[in-house]
Structure formats: C-alpha cells, structure tokens
Design a protein around this motif. Structure first.
Motif, mmCIF file in Angstrom:
data_model
loop_
_atom_site.group_PDB
_atom_site.id
_atom_site.type_symbol
_atom_site.label_atom_id
_atom_site.label_comp_id
_atom_site.label_asym_id
_atom_site.label_seq_id
_atom_site.Cartn_x
_atom_site.Cartn_y
_atom_site.Cartn_z
ATOM 1 N N ALA A 282 13.931 -5.559 -45.204
ATOM 2 C CA ALA A 282 14.164 -4.507 -46.199
ATOM 3 C C ALA A 282 13.221 -3.328 -45.961
ATOM 4 O O ALA A 282 13.590 -2.165 -46.166
ATOM 5 C CB ALA A 282 13.970 -5.071 -47.603
ATOM 6 N N ASP A 283 12.007 -3.615 -45.537
ATOM 7 C CA ASP A 283 11.019 -2.567 -45.238
ATOM 8 C C ASP A 283 11.546 -1.653 -44.134
ATOM 9 O O ASP A 283 11.525 -0.421 -44.245
ATOM 10 C CB ASP A 283 9.706 -3.232 -44.807
ATOM 11 N N TYR A 284 12.031 -2.253 -43.054
ATOM 12 C CA TYR A 284 12.565 -1.463 -41.944
ATOM 13 C C TYR A 284 13.775 -0.642 -42.385
ATOM 14 O O TYR A 284 13.910 0.531 -42.041
ATOM 15 C CB TYR A 284 12.961 -2.382 -40.780
ATOM 16 N N SER A 289 16.183 4.437 -43.211
ATOM 17 C CA SER A 289 17.172 5.210 -43.965
ATOM 18 C C SER A 289 16.580 6.517 -44.468
ATOM 19 O O SER A 289 17.229 7.563 -44.446
ATOM 20 C CB SER A 289 17.676 4.368 -45.147
ATOM 21 N N ASP A 290 15.320 6.483 -44.902
ATOM 22 C CA ASP A 290 14.706 7.684 -45.467
ATOM 23 C C ASP A 290 14.519 8.786 -44.433
ATOM 24 O O ASP A 290 14.585 9.959 -44.761
ATOM 25 C CB ASP A 290 13.349 7.334 -46.088
ATOM 26 N N VAL A 291 14.274 8.407 -43.172
ATOM 27 C CA VAL A 291 14.083 9.421 -42.128
ATOM 28 C C VAL A 291 15.349 9.653 -41.317
ATOM 29 O O VAL A 291 15.332 10.320 -40.296
ATOM 30 C CB VAL A 291 12.912 9.037 -41.188
ATOM 31 N N GLY A 292 16.481 9.101 -41.783
ATOM 32 C CA GLY A 292 17.771 9.393 -41.176
ATOM 33 C C GLY A 292 18.075 8.640 -39.903
ATOM 34 O O GLY A 292 18.941 9.056 -39.118
ATOM 35 N N LYS A 293 17.386 7.530 -39.653
ATOM 36 C CA LYS A 293 17.668 6.744 -38.459
ATOM 37 C C LYS A 293 18.973 5.983 -38.627
ATOM 38 O O LYS A 293 19.342 5.574 -39.725
ATOM 39 C CB LYS A 293 16.526 5.759 -38.182
ATOM 40 N N SER A 294 19.671 5.772 -37.508
ATOM 41 C CA SER A 294 20.963 5.076 -37.554
ATOM 42 C C SER A 294 21.022 4.053 -36.433
ATOM 43 O O SER A 294 20.114 3.939 -35.601
ATOM 44 C CB SER A 294 22.106 6.084 -37.390
#
Length: 322
Positions: A282-284, A289-294
């Motif tokens: 959940a941490d990852y 998600s907050d920095v827009g990684k996909s």
C-alpha cells in the motif's frame, strides 16, 4: 459570540468572536506611542492571524511564562479591529481546548487545525477510529492522536520533502490512502476484520516518525541524515504501545511486532503477519500514485522474468499459510 476563522475576520470587524487555532509564537513589542504589548501569531486551516494583548489585560503578565509546545489547541476570544489594512483580534481571553476522556468513540484535535488538503482524510480517520471493533484499540488510537508530541504534528506534516505527498497534511493523506487500500486488499484475501484493522492501524502509524524528520515545513525538526524516521516512529508510539500491551496483550504484541518489522530493512517474506506485506504494498501504491507513476514506468525501467517473479509471490504466500 461568533465562531470565526482566520480567513473570515475581515467580515467581523467590530464583532466579538472566538477563534480555535494554534499559538505559533508571541512577540513583545512597543507601539509608536511607547506602549508595550504582545502580538500573538495564530494559525488555523484557513491561514494566519494576529491577536494583540495590552497591559490592562490579565493575560499580559501570564504570557511570558507560556510554554507554546504544551498548547496544541487554544481558543481565543476578543473583538475584531482594523488599523489601516491590519486586521487583528483584541484578545479578551485565551483558553486551552481540552478534549474529554473518550472510551466508546473517537476524539482527535479539531478539523479546523487540519490543512485543507487533508480534511477529508481527517473525517475518514475519525470514522475509522469510531468503528474499531476493539475498545482497547480505539483507546490506543485516541491516546496516540491526543498526545501533544504526535497529534497536531501528524495532521500537519508532509510525507516527504521533494517526493510524494510533499505538502502540509500530506502525511495524513498518505497514511489514510494506505489504510483504505489495505481494506480492499484484505477483503480480497479474506482476512478477518481484526486482521484488517490491525494492518490499517499499522499503516496509519508506520511513518509517524516523519513528524520529526520531515515536519510541516523547512527546516526539518531533526536532520534526516542522522535520524531514521522508522526508528522515530517507534520512539513516539512506545508509551502508547506499552499501555496497549497492558489493556490487550495480544493486540499490543501484534502491533509491536508489525511496527518493529516495518522499521527494519529485512525482507517481508519471513514476517509472522501478512499485515506487513499489505502495508509495504500500500505504501508503494500510494506514493507512486501521488507522483503519477504508472505500470508503463515500471516496464520501461525494469526487466524481469515473469515466471520466476510469480514463483516468488507463491513462495511468499505459502509462508504465511504455515
């Protein structure tokens, strides 16, 4: 008397108001006419404001001995005045907001003190604590969040300085996002409600040390190169874990194990509680998600053998089934 906030003071000039806020600092000043006074720097979710205390006020003699770090929340009453473009409260009284002792419900610091971006997370947290199935766990969370060393700092801290959730209230948002993700994952894995709750509590507290290592603004309260936030988390929560161990030894043991594991650099494969894996994942997810990684970012930068990675996951889950 009107309940005001820092943003609305301009609408209440000449009115008597009360303001729930933090007392950030105080200055001893002298007016242009040679009259001494104190200027109080006040802050709430809506911004900053000022309160003035003159020598004819009984507070005037009391203020020099005030310990600001012992005042997480105060209520200021007085009349709103304006001098040129300067709006302030002519302070009549100052009092502590002391939360009542709570057993069967949640009690945390007022939402007015929580930064705007984290106010929805604050509402979720209050509802979560109220819904906990264990009285001991509910009391544990209540005590921790009313601790002057934790509560207000936790609501206002950033989760990082230059990375994810790097704004005031970011730590609370990040922690609540993790707790909500864990609820969904735990139900999918058919964990018991208590197992899910313990994992969520662990998620809410796992980054607690960031109130000391990251803080709400620069400079950081402690130098991050000398102090690990994981160790500080254990330091802050230790007295409350000790009380939980007395109230309910099983819950205290599980949470102590969980937070100790999260503070270590060990692999989660040999953990005795699946909650550790849920929190790490959940941490990852929340941070990425907050920095827009996909998914595309992962595939672009990492090569892996799908068959061997699936085997690793199976091996890990098998270890938890023993």
């Amino acid at each position: 008397m009107i309940l005001a906030n820092s943003q609305s003071l301009g609408q209440h000039i000449g009115d008597d108001v009360h303001l729930q806020c933090r007392l950030c600092r105080q200055e001893s000043l002298v007016s242009q006419y040679g009259k001494p006074y104190f200027r109080l720097h006040l802050a709430d979710s809506y911004g900053k404001s000022y309160g003035l205390v003159w020598p004819n006020n009984a507070l005037y003699e009391y203020l020099p001995n005030l310990e600001l770090d012992q005042l997480p929340t105060i209520e200021v009453t007085g009349r709103v005045a304006q001098l040129s473009h300067y709006i302030y409260i002519k302070v009549a009284s100052l009092s502590l907001i002391t939360p009542p002792h709570v057993i069967n419900g949640a009690q945390v610091l007022p939402r007015m003190l929580v930064p705007f971006p984290a106010q929805d997370a604050h509402i979720w947290l209050v509802n979560f604590i109220s819904s906990l199935s264990s009285d001991a766990l509910r009391s544990f969370m209540t005590r921790a969040l009313l601790d002057p060393n934790i509560g207000l700092r936790y609501f206002r801290a950033r989760a990082s300085v230059n990375s994810h959730h790097n704004y005031q209230g970011g730590l609370l948002n990040h922690s609540v996002e993790m707790a909500r993700l864990i609820s969904a994952m735990g139900k999918e894995l058919e964990l018991t409600p208590l197992e899910i709750e313990l994992s969520q509590v662990g998620a809410l507290l796992h980054d607690l040390g960031k109130v000391l290592v990251v803080g709400e603004s620069n400079p950081r309260p402690l130098p991050w190169k000398l102090f690990r936030h994981e160790a500080q988390s254990l330091f802050l929560i230790a007295p409350h874990l000790s009380k939980l161990n007395t109230d309910d030894p099983m819950l205290g043991w599980v949470l102590t194990h969980l937070l100790d594991r999260l503070a270590s650099a060990k692999s989660s494969i040999d953990s005795h509680f699946i909650g550790e894996d849920l929190i790490r994942h959940a941490d990852y997810l929340s941070a990425a998600s907050d920095v827009g990684k996909s998914l595309a970012d992962l595939v672009k930068n990492v090569s892996f053998d799908r068959a061997s990675s699936l085997g690793w996951v199976d091996q890990g889950l098998a270890g938890y089934a023993e």
